[in-house]
Enzyme design. Structure first.
Site, short mmCIF file in Angstrom:
data_model
loop_
_atom_site.label_atom_id
_atom_site.label_comp_id
_atom_site.label_asym_id
_atom_site.label_seq_id
_atom_site.Cartn_x
_atom_site.Cartn_y
_atom_site.Cartn_z
N HIS A 49 0.83 -1.20 0.00
CA HIS A 49 0.00 0.00 0.00
C HIS A 49 0.87 1.25 0.00
O HIS A 49 1.67 1.47 0.90
CB HIS A 49 -0.89 -0.02 1.24
CG HIS A 49 -1.87 1.09 1.33
ND1 HIS A 49 -1.88 1.98 2.38
CD2 HIS A 49 -2.88 1.47 0.51
CE1 HIS A 49 -2.86 2.85 2.21
NE2 HIS A 49 -3.48 2.56 1.08
N ARG A 50 0.75 2.05 -1.08
CA ARG A 50 1.59 3.23 -1.28
C ARG A 50 3.07 2.86 -1.25
O ARG A 50 3.94 3.66 -0.89
CB ARG A 50 1.30 4.31 -0.24
CG ARG A 50 -0.18 4.68 -0.15
CD ARG A 50 -0.45 5.74 0.91
NE ARG A 50 -1.86 5.81 1.25
CZ ARG A 50 -2.38 6.53 2.22
NH1 ARG A 50 -1.60 7.30 2.96
NH2 ARG A 50 -3.68 6.52 2.48
N GLU A 76 1.07 -0.75 -4.95
CA GLU A 76 -0.15 0.05 -5.00
C GLU A 76 0.22 1.51 -4.85
O GLU A 76 1.10 1.86 -4.05
CB GLU A 76 -1.11 -0.36 -3.88
CG GLU A 76 -2.51 0.23 -3.99
CD GLU A 76 -2.65 1.60 -3.30
OE1 GLU A 76 -3.68 2.27 -3.52
OE2 GLU A 76 -1.73 1.97 -2.53
N ASP A 78 -1.19 5.95 -5.68
CA ASP A 78 -2.28 6.90 -5.90
C ASP A 78 -1.82 7.97 -6.88
O ASP A 78 -0.63 8.32 -6.92
CB ASP A 78 -2.68 7.56 -4.58
CG ASP A 78 -2.91 6.55 -3.48
OD1 ASP A 78 -3.99 5.94 -3.47
OD2 ASP A 78 -2.02 6.36 -2.63
N HIS A 91 -0.83 10.63 -2.59
CA HIS A 91 -2.15 10.25 -2.10
C HIS A 91 -3.07 11.44 -1.87
O HIS A 91 -4.22 11.45 -2.31
CB HIS A 91 -2.03 9.48 -0.78
CG HIS A 91 -3.35 9.09 -0.18
ND1 HIS A 91 -4.05 9.92 0.68
CD2 HIS A 91 -4.12 7.99 -0.35
CE1 HIS A 91 -5.18 9.34 1.02
NE2 HIS A 91 -5.25 8.16 0.42
N GLU A 151 -4.49 3.87 -8.32
CA GLU A 151 -5.77 4.45 -7.94
C GLU A 151 -5.83 5.91 -8.36
O GLU A 151 -5.00 6.72 -7.95
CB GLU A 151 -6.00 4.36 -6.43
CG GLU A 151 -7.35 4.93 -6.01
CD GLU A 151 -7.54 4.95 -4.51
OE1 GLU A 151 -8.36 5.77 -4.04
OE2 GLU A 151 -6.88 4.15 -3.81
N LYS A 153 -7.25 9.33 -7.98
CA LYS A 153 -7.89 9.96 -6.83
C LYS A 153 -8.91 11.02 -7.21
O LYS A 153 -9.80 11.33 -6.42
CB LYS A 153 -6.83 10.60 -5.92
CG LYS A 153 -5.78 9.64 -5.39
CD LYS A 153 -6.38 8.56 -4.53
CE LYS A 153 -6.86 9.11 -3.20
NZ LYS A 153 -7.31 8.00 -2.29
N ASP A 279 0.45 -1.53 4.69
CA ASP A 279 1.56 -0.60 4.86
C ASP A 279 2.81 -1.33 5.34
O ASP A 279 3.90 -0.76 5.33
CB ASP A 279 1.22 0.47 5.90
CG ASP A 279 0.04 1.33 5.47
OD1 ASP A 279 -0.06 1.66 4.28
OD2 ASP A 279 -0.79 1.66 6.35
#
Length: 293
Positions: A49-50, A76, A78, A91, A151, A153, A279
């Protein structure tokens, strides 16, 4: 009066039955997308995640390199747009939380944005040249075989088009899953290029979950190939054994976000989830390896 009520009940039951039959006849199988075929087949996938924001400055090339080095299966990230519309990997809609600057991402040009320190809040990496990368730079920095979840945003048609254009330019249609919390963005992606994998939006998850509750998932045609969901939404559990089983029955990939506790990881893996979005990919790699499939 009783006869009228009886006839009304018959009509309603017949209509409902007809609707169910119609759904059963029109329900289609979910395509098998190469993105999911490239995932590990002997254990759940670890999705950083990120890039693994518990270990490195989030959404940076440094994080993505670190996540891959410790065995993450998917990166992953954003995306927002700059002043000139360049997709950049960050993000928040502002730079305040993750850099030494202030202001909205869209108020910066790419050149201005990359003067900021994206590791400002990481003492060991501060002032070492860590920047907010553009999506182009991310694609340039890693081989096409590296799986990524991107993703979008913003609900911005121009930004969505720019992201899809980059995926096509780098020929990453088989190794990129595009997502968004905006239903219109998902629809635009699907319309632009049917080759791209997407997850289900909230308005698509809810009817699928309802169908699962009634063991009727075979009547629902998911418009995307993946479910990326939280363990629960408020008081409502989402990642239940029944929902996970329903997704598997329909060939939909099921991953849960954002899970950082090893015990919770193990509980979810025991339910059969196919991916952990976390994370702490270091902890997830260990949990997924131990659990297997």
């Amino acid at each position: 009066m009783k006869r009228i009520l009886l006839w009304a009940a018959v009509v309603l039951i017949s209509a409902a039955g007809g609707a169910w039959i119609s759904l059963a006849l029109t329900a289609r199988s979910v395509r098998v997308h190469p993105f999911f075929q490239a995932l590990p087949q002997d254990r759940a996938a670890v999705i950083a995640h990120r890039g693994g924001s518990g270990l490195w400055p989030e959404n940076t090339l440094e994080a993505f390199r670190g996540a891959l080095a410790i065995g993450s299966d998917v990166l992953e990230m954003d995306v927002h747009g700059t002043a000139e519309g360049e997709p950049v990997v960050i993000h928040d809609e502002t730079v305040d939380r993750t850099t030494d600057g202030t202001g909205r991402v869209r108020s910066f040009t790419l050149k201005e944005l990359q003067k900021l320190d994206a590791a400002h809040h990481w003492e060991s990496l501060r002032d070492t040249g860590v920047v907010v990368p553009s999506l182009r730079q991310v694609f340039e920095s890693f081989p096409r075989e590296v799986l990524m979840v991107v993703e979008i945003k913003e609900s911005n048609p121009a930004l969505t088009d720019a992201v899809v254009d980059l995926v096509q330019e780098f020929r990453r249609e088989e190794t990129t899953l595009l997502g968004s919390f905006h239903q219109e963005v998902l629809q635009q992606v699907r319309t632009r290029d049917f080759r791209l994998a997407t997850h289900l939006g909230q308005g698509e998850v809810i009817p699928f979950m309802a169908a699962a509750w009634f063991f009727s998932e075979g009547l629902y045609t998911p418009p995307g190939e993946a479910l990326l969901v939280p363990p629960r939404s408020g008081l409502v559990p989402v990642a239940t054994r029944r929902f996970v089983r329903a997704a598997r029955n329909r060939g939909v990939f099921f991953a849960v976000w954002t899970v950082n506790d090893p015990d919770q990881m193990r509980r979810l893996l025991a339910r059969g989830v196919q991916g952990i979005i976390t994370d702490r990919p270091d902890l997830a790699v260990s949990a997924a390896t131990d659990a297997g499939l």
